[in-house]
Design a protein around this motif. Structure first.
Motif, PDB file in Angstrom:
ATOM      1  N   GLY A  76       0.799  -1.213   0.000  1.00 61.36           N
ATOM      2  CA  GLY A  76       0.000   0.000   0.000  1.00 61.36           C
ATOM      3  C   GLY A  76       0.832   1.263   0.000  1.00 61.36           C
ATOM      4  O   GLY A  76       2.041   1.259   0.247  1.00 61.36           O
ATOM      5  N   ASP A  77       0.136   2.354  -0.273  1.00 61.98           N
ATOM      6  CA  ASP A  77       0.699   3.702  -0.244  1.00 61.98           C
ATOM      7  C   ASP A  77      -0.208   4.502   0.678  1.00 61.98           C
ATOM      8  O   ASP A  77      -1.427   4.494   0.516  1.00 61.98           O
ATOM      9  CB  ASP A  77       0.703   4.282  -1.668  1.00 61.98           C
ATOM     10  CG  ASP A  77       1.320   5.670  -1.752  1.00 61.98           C
ATOM     11  OD1 ASP A  77       0.949   6.547  -0.949  1.00 61.98           O
ATOM     12  OD2 ASP A  77       2.154   5.899  -2.655  1.00 61.98           O
ATOM     13  N   TYR A  78       0.367   5.195   1.646  1.00 59.83           N
ATOM     14  CA  TYR A  78      -0.451   5.884   2.639  1.00 59.83           C
ATOM     15  C   TYR A  78      -1.277   7.027   2.051  1.00 59.83           C
ATOM     16  O   TYR A  78      -2.243   7.477   2.673  1.00 59.83           O
ATOM     17  CB  TYR A  78       0.419   6.395   3.784  1.00 59.83           C
ATOM     18  CG  TYR A  78       0.928   5.287   4.661  1.00 59.83           C
ATOM     19  CD1 TYR A  78       0.058   4.538   5.452  1.00 59.83           C
ATOM     20  CD2 TYR A  78       2.281   4.954   4.692  1.00 59.83           C
ATOM     21  CE1 TYR A  78       0.512   3.501   6.247  1.00 59.83           C
ATOM     22  CE2 TYR A  78       2.751   3.926   5.492  1.00 59.83           C
ATOM     23  CZ  TYR A  78       1.861   3.206   6.268  1.00 59.83           C
ATOM     24  OH  TYR A  78       2.329   2.173   7.059  1.00 59.83           O
ATOM     25  N   TYR A 111       4.557   0.455  -1.031  1.00 59.92           N
ATOM     26  CA  TYR A 111       4.725   0.646  -2.461  1.00 59.92           C
ATOM     27  C   TYR A 111       4.381   2.102  -2.736  1.00 59.92           C
ATOM     28  O   TYR A 111       3.214   2.464  -2.907  1.00 59.92           O
ATOM     29  CB  TYR A 111       3.839  -0.305  -3.254  1.00 59.92           C
ATOM     30  CG  TYR A 111       4.163  -0.334  -4.739  1.00 59.92           C
ATOM     31  CD1 TYR A 111       5.425   0.005  -5.221  1.00 59.92           C
ATOM     32  CD2 TYR A 111       3.200  -0.712  -5.674  1.00 59.92           C
ATOM     33  CE1 TYR A 111       5.722  -0.028  -6.571  1.00 59.92           C
ATOM     34  CE2 TYR A 111       3.491  -0.761  -7.031  1.00 59.92           C
ATOM     35  CZ  TYR A 111       4.749  -0.416  -7.471  1.00 59.92           C
ATOM     36  OH  TYR A 111       5.045  -0.449  -8.814  1.00 59.92           O
ATOM     37  N   ASN A 112       5.398   2.960  -2.756  1.00 57.77           N
ATOM     38  CA  ASN A 112       5.220   4.410  -2.801  1.00 57.77           C
ATOM     39  C   ASN A 112       5.141   4.889  -4.241  1.00 57.77           C
ATOM     40  O   ASN A 112       6.163   5.086  -4.889  1.00 57.77           O
ATOM     41  CB  ASN A 112       6.383   5.100  -2.079  1.00 57.77           C
ATOM     42  CG  ASN A 112       6.609   4.560  -0.681  1.00 57.77           C
ATOM     43  OD1 ASN A 112       7.646   3.973  -0.398  1.00 57.77           O
ATOM     44  ND2 ASN A 112       5.636   4.738   0.197  1.00 57.77           N
ATOM     45  N   ILE A 113       3.929   5.106  -4.719  1.00 66.31           N
ATOM     46  CA  ILE A 113       3.747   5.430  -6.134  1.00 66.31           C
ATOM     47  C   ILE A 113       3.084   6.788  -6.356  1.00 66.31           C
ATOM     48  O   ILE A 113       2.840   7.160  -7.500  1.00 66.31           O
ATOM     49  CB  ILE A 113       2.921   4.345  -6.852  1.00 66.31           C
ATOM     50  CG1 ILE A 113       1.547   4.187  -6.207  1.00 66.31           C
ATOM     51  CG2 ILE A 113       3.667   3.023  -6.863  1.00 66.31           C
ATOM     52  CD1 ILE A 113       0.626   3.232  -6.938  1.00 66.31           C
ATOM     53  N   ILE A 114       2.803   7.533  -5.287  1.00 66.38           N
ATOM     54  CA  ILE A 114       2.020   8.763  -5.465  1.00 66.38           C
ATOM     55  C   ILE A 114       2.867  10.018  -5.332  1.00 66.38           C
ATOM     56  O   ILE A 114       2.759  10.923  -6.157  1.00 66.38           O
ATOM     57  CB  ILE A 114       0.827   8.784  -4.490  1.00 66.38           C
ATOM     58  CG1 ILE A 114      -0.156   7.678  -4.886  1.00 66.38           C
ATOM     59  CG2 ILE A 114       0.121  10.139  -4.505  1.00 66.38           C
ATOM     60  CD1 ILE A 114      -1.352   7.537  -3.994  1.00 66.38           C
ATOM     61  N   GLY A 115       3.715  10.095  -4.313  1.00 65.62           N
ATOM     62  CA  GLY A 115       4.490  11.317  -4.168  1.00 65.62           C
ATOM     63  C   GLY A 115       5.417  11.285  -2.973  1.00 65.62           C
ATOM     64  O   GLY A 115       5.456  10.303  -2.223  1.00 65.62           O
ATOM     65  N   PRO A 116       6.178  12.372  -2.766  1.00 63.10           N
ATOM     66  CA  PRO A 116       7.149  12.421  -1.672  1.00 63.10           C
ATOM     67  C   PRO A 116       6.538  12.190  -0.300  1.00 63.10           C
ATOM     68  O   PRO A 116       7.157  11.561   0.563  1.00 63.10           O
ATOM     69  CB  PRO A 116       7.730  13.840  -1.787  1.00 63.10           C
ATOM     70  CG  PRO A 116       7.526  14.219  -3.214  1.00 63.10           C
ATOM     71  CD  PRO A 116       6.243  13.581  -3.624  1.00 63.10           C
ATOM     72  N   ASN A 189       9.624  -1.556  -2.069  1.00 64.44           N
ATOM     73  CA  ASN A 189       9.209  -1.092  -3.395  1.00 64.44           C
ATOM     74  C   ASN A 189       9.756  -1.992  -4.496  1.00 64.44           C
ATOM     75  O   ASN A 189       9.067  -2.274  -5.479  1.00 64.44           O
ATOM     76  CB  ASN A 189       9.665   0.348  -3.601  1.00 64.44           C
ATOM     77  CG  ASN A 189       8.743   1.360  -2.958  1.00 64.44           C
ATOM     78  OD1 ASN A 189       7.832   1.881  -3.604  1.00 64.44           O
ATOM     79  ND2 ASN A 189       8.957   1.650  -1.684  1.00 64.44           N
ATOM     80  N   GLU A 190      10.974  -2.465  -4.313  1.00 68.60           N
ATOM     81  CA  GLU A 190      11.562  -3.377  -5.295  1.00 68.60           C
ATOM     82  C   GLU A 190      10.803  -4.697  -5.310  1.00 68.60           C
ATOM     83  O   GLU A 190      10.571  -5.297  -6.377  1.00 68.60           O
ATOM     84  CB  GLU A 190      13.036  -3.596  -4.982  1.00 68.60           C
ATOM     85  CG  GLU A 190      13.795  -4.352  -6.063  1.00 68.60           C
ATOM     86  CD  GLU A 190      13.916  -3.565  -7.351  1.00 68.60           C
ATOM     87  OE1 GLU A 190      14.249  -4.188  -8.377  1.00 68.60           O
ATOM     88  OE2 GLU A 190      13.683  -2.336  -7.353  1.00 68.60           O
ATOM     89  N   ASP A 191      10.397  -5.179  -4.149  1.00 65.96           N
ATOM     90  CA  ASP A 191       9.592  -6.399  -4.090  1.00 65.96           C
ATOM     91  C   ASP A 191       8.296  -6.225  -4.882  1.00 65.96           C
ATOM     92  O   ASP A 191       7.872  -7.132  -5.604  1.00 65.96           O
ATOM     93  CB  ASP A 191       9.251  -6.743  -2.637  1.00 65.96           C
ATOM     94  CG  ASP A 191      10.463  -7.193  -1.830  1.00 65.96           C
ATOM     95  OD1 ASP A 191      11.456  -7.641  -2.447  1.00 65.96           O
ATOM     96  OD2 ASP A 191      10.414  -7.095  -0.594  1.00 65.96           O
ATOM     97  N   ALA A 192       7.673  -5.069  -4.741  1.00 64.01           N
ATOM     98  CA  ALA A 192       6.427  -4.803  -5.471  1.00 64.01           C
ATOM     99  C   ALA A 192       6.663  -4.834  -6.970  1.00 64.01           C
ATOM    100  O   ALA A 192       5.842  -5.373  -7.734  1.00 64.01           O
ATOM    101  CB  ALA A 192       5.854  -3.454  -5.041  1.00 64.01           C
TER     102      ALA A 192
END
Length: 236
Positions: A76-78, A111-116, A189-192
């Motif tokens: 997830g991404d918070y 899994y940080n895909i949205i922003g800083p 993140n690499e695992d994702a």
């Protein structure tokens, strides 16, 4: 308000932003159809070798009985809209019916895909974990969600959340300033990416025989319940 970042964008954010996001510190996919698919067989060779560590390492502490026969892994991404939907509409029922009863254990992975601010929030949770309060910080983040890249997960607010759950602020702030858990977040993140995930939330249910079932999106409780019951039958 809700964006659909590509996997490439997610890779850039995870590998670059994580390095710079705390220098000043004191993406969800727009899914029109949610799908349920089995994960590919674990690979013994190839460019992205998938092992059980891909699912279980570089994440949160286990929530629930560490010996539970079934494992639920969430990527997830918070800041993710649908992650927040899952937290408020489905996760509570999973905890009540399966985690609290010792049937399922749960792990959260970044899994940080949205922003800083997504990366900053991940740091906050892992630093809270140093004081055994990961899940409390995880919960307060989603309880204060108001959107994507609109400032709710700013460094000032992350400090406030840490204070609200009673963290030792000197220890937590030092952890944040030192970016102590950068490598764990990068590895998650690499695992994702190895699992070829393109959005969040994404879930893997791992049964007692090691079989994994992949679930995309904020599916209703009944979807998880059906899979849990199938896997729990194998443990009898």
């Amino acid at each position: 308000m809700i964006h659909g970042p590509s996997l490439g964008i997610g890779a850039i954010i995870a590998s670059v932003v994580i390095i710079v996001v705390f220098l000043g510190f004191q993406g969800i996919t727009n899914q029109s159809e949610l799908t349920l698919e089995p994960t590919p067989q674990i690979q013994e060779s190839g460019p992205a070798k998938i092992t059980m560590n891909t699912f279980l390492s570089n994440g949160s502490p286990i929530l629930g009985d560490v010996n539970a026969p079934v494992t639920l892994v969430e990527f997830g991404d918070y800041q993710c809209h649908f992650c927040n939907v899952f937290f408020h509409t489905t996760e509570g029922s999973i905890l009540e019916n399966y985690v609290d009863t010792g049937k399922v254990r749960m792990i959260f992975k970044d899994y940080n895909i949205i922003g800083p601010d997504s990366v900053a929030a991940s740091h906050g949770a892992h630093c809270a974990n140093d004081q055994n309060l990961f899940w409390e910080y995880h919960d307060i983040l989603y309880s204060n969600w108001t959107g994507e890249n609109n400032g709710w997960a700013s460094s000032d607010n992350l400090v406030k959340f840490a204070q609200e759950i009673g963290l030792d602020m000197n220890e937590w702030s030092e952890c944040m300033n030192d970016q102590k858990h950068s490598q764990v977040i990068l590895a998650s993140n690499e695992d994702a990416r190895h699992l070829e995930l393109t959005g969040t939330p994404a879930f893997f249910v791992i049964g007692p025989d090691g079989k994994t079932t992949r679930i995309f999106g904020a599916q209703p409780f009944e979807v998880f319940e059906n899979i849990f019951e199938i896997e729990l039958e194998k443990s009898k």
